[in-house]
Write a protein that holds these residues in place. Structure first.
Motif, short mmCIF file in Angstrom:
data_model
loop_
_atom_site.label_atom_id
_atom_site.label_comp_id
_atom_site.label_asym_id
_atom_site.label_seq_id
_atom_site.Cartn_x
_atom_site.Cartn_y
_atom_site.Cartn_z
N GLU A 231 3.59 42.14 20.20
CA GLU A 231 3.46 43.70 20.59
C GLU A 231 4.29 44.04 19.66
OE1 GLU A 231 5.21 44.41 24.22
OE2 GLU A 231 3.25 43.09 25.44
N PRO A 308 2.91 34.24 31.18
CA PRO A 308 2.46 34.92 29.62
C PRO A 308 3.70 36.13 30.34
CG PRO A 308 1.13 35.22 31.45
CD PRO A 308 2.24 34.65 31.95
N ARG A 309 4.09 36.92 29.37
CA ARG A 309 4.73 38.18 30.04
C ARG A 309 4.83 39.57 30.82
NH1 ARG A 309 4.19 39.75 24.60
NH2 ARG A 309 5.38 37.88 24.12
N GLN A 314 6.11 46.90 35.16
CA GLN A 314 5.91 46.18 36.46
C GLN A 314 6.70 45.07 36.34
OE1 GLN A 314 3.07 43.68 33.92
NE2 GLN A 314 0.89 44.77 34.91
N LEU B 139 -0.29 38.06 25.56
CA LEU B 139 0.46 38.42 26.55
C LEU B 139 1.41 37.50 26.76
CD1 LEU B 139 -2.08 38.63 29.06
CD2 LEU B 139 -1.72 40.56 27.35
N ILE B 225 1.21 36.12 36.87
CA ILE B 225 1.64 37.59 35.78
C ILE B 225 0.73 37.79 34.89
CG2 ILE B 225 3.23 37.77 33.55
CD1 ILE B 225 5.21 35.89 35.56
N PHE B 226 -0.24 36.74 34.52
CA PHE B 226 -1.76 36.83 34.13
C PHE B 226 -2.44 37.77 34.59
CE2 PHE B 226 -5.35 36.12 32.57
CZ PHE B 226 -5.48 36.53 30.96
N LYS B 228 -1.71 39.86 36.59
CA LYS B 228 -1.10 41.39 36.60
C LYS B 228 -0.91 42.49 35.82
CE LYS B 228 2.56 43.08 38.99
NZ LYS B 228 3.85 42.46 40.65
N ARG B 229 -1.55 41.57 34.07
CA ARG B 229 -1.10 42.32 33.35
C ARG B 229 -2.41 42.41 33.07
NH1 ARG B 229 2.15 42.00 28.84
NH2 ARG B 229 1.33 43.09 28.39
N PRO B 378 2.36 47.89 25.31
CA PRO B 378 1.97 46.27 26.21
C PRO B 378 0.27 46.40 25.74
CG PRO B 378 4.13 46.51 26.99
CD PRO B 378 3.75 48.20 26.60
N ASP B 379 -0.33 47.34 26.86
CA ASP B 379 -1.45 47.02 26.75
C ASP B 379 -2.44 47.80 25.67
OD1 ASP B 379 -0.80 46.68 29.21
OD2 ASP B 379 -1.12 48.54 29.76
#
Lengths: 341, 396
Positions: A231, A308-309, A314, B139, B225-226, B228-229, B378-379
């Protein structure tokens, strides 16, 4: 000779020199470990040629390359701040090693407020990150720096609260005192005394919270949003090159070392291993501590190449809605157990 | 602005709580940026990390293929079109070839069509494997990349074995496919067209591709986490998607059961059994899932095609110098990125008068300015990656 060693200044210089030599050396080993472990996790070979066998000299070669690079400073950058930031970051991680005990005697200074000092010094690096982000005159750097700041505020609290449980249990904030408390037998079966580190004395929640908060503090995956190369290009590191980038890079691994050393000391018994005489511990203490640190560093590397990040919001919600309440509950539970048992 | 207010407060000497004003910042992502898949540029206005408006700037990759095609002969254009979406080069050749063949009134022999179909599906697999692997990287997860790319390399090796090229096969000929190297015009043994062991190797590779899909389920889709993203991020509703001309897996993830392989007979897909996976929500997670399921369907099609591979010629009868009668035709195909179409206008002669290329990625990213508003920085990356575009396909 012994007279010379008792001189405060000579001793201080010696200690500083040892830390300044050992910490970067260990960091290089961790960098190499990361290169190799990540390679094997991804069915690659990793470094192979530098230094001959296993490519062990790869981190050295990388470091040499970085030193040769031009030290670029952007035109619009706030030059003194920009140049000073990497030193702040590196110094804060090195400063933590003042209180890390490698054996009963091998410690720079066993402060009574050791835990307090370690956490304070460790979080100081974020100021350097903020400086780097602000002074780079780059929007990505700025966002990265501010993310690091937000992260620090969110995760310093659970980090401290997680440690409080251990401090209550040990009744001291001195690192050597905490190790000594873990060396004391918990209970005895006949002649046989059982020694347990605090992780197995009910500080499981504290340990897990500490590890999570530690990852956030170190900006390691899954909390590496301040860098987030997909990013923010490289976050606060975007404008850095050459030696200054190396300082940040070294600080990252030195930080892994210092935080893992704190975690190992607080939760895993530090230099202590049951069954060894105190004389043996004097000699083997550093090895035992390093083994525990290596284990934690492996876990950190493992996380990095698996997860992942998370997103910044979050991360905040995890800190404020889960970690802090849990850490508070942990303190209450520990305190009750301490009084009752 | 703030200064004025502060001055006003000083002047009146009353204590008023000043609401801190945070000006919008223009964040320029690209054309050089790690996650814009090449040279897409996004000029985003951000308020903190919230996006208030975004404007994609395209054209950095423009190579003028439509114009170039006007001064080339039909066989030469093959080499151009497989460079449009280089991740699935083979699939780009098909609709162009079919368009020219339709104008000429010929059809490739069944064996050639089957070979085309097998390689198209392999191109789909390799393209989707790139997505499955690079999306987690965007990600922040680096490891799936290596695992999926390893299997993609097997598929590319197979394509290379047949065509001689990994990315730019240039294998189709008008009226069929290229005969095996050294076969020449007097080729008698038709089975020379596929290298020895190709069928067995392909079967094995398809099993491995299915395996790596299972790995991806464990490593990526099963990762909290994936999920969630990606869940609920970048939702393209059905009707919105259709309005913007989104096509392919991106549209199917929104729940539209539309696949040109079923509706247009440009290759003999009607002979095979396969499903069209569709998502329910149209978010990034669905787009990931749909592509993974499409790989499984593609391996299914390849297996069936290998089992039913007919014998016969590779090439229909075509004149030595290809001249196409006047007329125009539009042929579209279901490419890995979405609907790809060629509108060929011929006035007779050896090259087209005009070639209009409808590429999937161009329409797919047209949804971005609408989709990204209100998302977090980030999105942007999560949404961009999930649309799976290639800049060569956007700019042509």
């Amino acid at each position: 000779m012994s007279g010379l060693l008792e001189n405060f200044w000579v001793l201080l210089a010696l200690k500083v020199a040892i830390i300044a030599a050992v910490v970067p050396a260990v960091s290089l080993v961790f960098i190499f470990a990361e290169l190799k472990i990540s390679a094997h996790m991804q069915s690659r070979i990793g470094p192979y040629f530098a230094g001959g066998r296993w490519g062990w000299a790869q981190p050295l070669a990388d470091g040499l390359k970085f030193i040769q690079k031009e030290d670029l400073v952007p035109d619009d950058a706030d030059r003194p701040v920009f140049k000073f930031a990497p030193m702040v970051v590196l110094m804060s991680t090195l400063a933590v090693f003042v209180i890390v005990p490698f054996s009963p005697k091998l410690v720079v200074r066993d402060l009574d407020l050791g835990v307090f000092y370690a956490l304070a010094a460790g979080s100081f690096g974020t100021i350097g990150v903020l400086m780097a982000g602000w002074s780079s005159a780059n929007k990505y750097s700025l966002i990265g720096g501010l993310r690091a700041g937000a992260q620090l505020i969110a995760y310093e609290l659970p980090l401290v609260l997680a440690v409080v449980g251990v401090v209550i249990q040990a009744g001291t904030m001195s690192f050597n005192g905490i190790v000594a408390a873990q060396a004391a037998p918990v209970f005895t079966i006949g002649e046989f005394a059982i020694h347990l580190p605090y992780l197995f004395q009910g500080q499981v929640i504290g340990f897990v919270i500490f590890i999570i908060a530690m990852l956030a503090e170190l900006n390691r995956t899954p909390f590496d949003m301040p860098i987030a190369e997909s990013e923010l290009v490289m976050g606060y590191l975007t404008e850095y090159s050459g030696l200054r980038f190396t300082m940040f890079f070294l600080a990252e691994y030195a930080g892994m070392f210092s935080m893992s050393a704190i975690a190992a000391t607080l939760f895993l018994g530090g230099w202590y291993l049951p069954g060894l005489s105190s004389g043996a511990l004097e000699v083997l203490g550093p090895v035992i501590l390093m083994a525990k640190v290596s284990l934690l560093v492996f876990v950190i590397i493992w996380f990095r190449w698996t997860f992942p990040r998370l997103r910044e919001d979050q991360l905040q919600s995890i800190a404020w809605r889960w970690l802090i309440p849990l850490a508070l509950l942990n303190i209450v539970g520990t305190a009750i157990a301490k009084v009752v048992l | 602005m703030i200064d004025n207010r502060l001055a006003a407060i000083h002047a009146s000497d009353v204590s008023v709580s000043v609401e801190l004003e945070t000006p919008e910042m223009t964040l320029n992502l690209g054309p050089q940026h790690p996650s814009t898949h090449g040279v897409l540029r996004l000029v985003a206005k951000v308020d903190g990390e919230m996006i208030t408006s975004v404007e994609p700037v395209i054209g950095y990759m423009h190579r003028g293929y439509e114009k170039l095609a006007e001064v080339r002969t039909y066989p030469q254009i093959t080499a151009l079109v497989n460079r449009i979406d280089w991740v699935s080069g083979f699939a780009n050749e098909i609709p162009f070839m079919v368009a020219v063949e339709r104008l000429m009134g010929i059809e490739a022999p069944p064996r050639a069509q089957y070979i085309r179909l097998i390689l198209t599906e392999m191109a789909r697999i390799s393209s989707h494997l790139v997505f499955l692997s690079s999306y987690p990287l965007e990600l922040g997860a680096a490891t799936p990349l290596m695992h999926a790319l390893r299997e993609r390399e097997r598929v590319l090796d197979l394509i290379e074995g047949v065509t001689g090229g990994r990315f730019h096969p240039n294998f189709n000929r008008i009226g069929g496919v290229k005969p095996a190297a050294g076969g020449g015009s007097g080729q008698k043994k038709v089975l020379q067209d596929l290298p020895a062991g190709f069928l067995a190797d392909t079967r094995k590779a398809m099993d491995e591709v299915d395996d790596v899909c299972d790995d991806m389920v464990n490593l990526v889709l099963g990762n909290e986490i994936f999920v969630k993203r990606t869940r609920g991020v970048g939702i393209i509703p059905k009707d919105r998607g259709m309005e913007f001309g989104v096509s392919g897996p991106n549209l199917r993830a929104s729940g539209v059961k539309f696949d040109l392989r079923k509706s247009d007979a440009y290759l003999p897909y009607a002979n095979f059994e396969f499903d069209i996976p569709t998502g329910a929500n149209g978010d990034c997670l669905d787009r990931y899932w749909v592509r993974m399921e499409e790989i499984r369907q593609a391996t299914r099609i390849v297996r069936q095609a290998i089992d039913g591979l007919p014998g016969g010629d590779l090439q229909a009868k075509v004149p030595r110098i290809i001249k196409v009668p006047a007329g125009e035709v539009y042929v579209r195909a279901e490419n890995p990125k979405g609907e790809m179409g060629y509108h060929v206008v011929s006035e007779g002669g050896r090259g087209p008068y005009r070639l209009k290329i409808r590429s999937a990625s161009f329409s797919n990213i047209s949804v971005l300015p609408w989709l990204l508003v209100g998302q977090l920085v980030p999105d942007i990356i999560a949404v961009l990656g999930s649309l799976d575009f290639v800049l060569g396909d956007v700019d042509r």
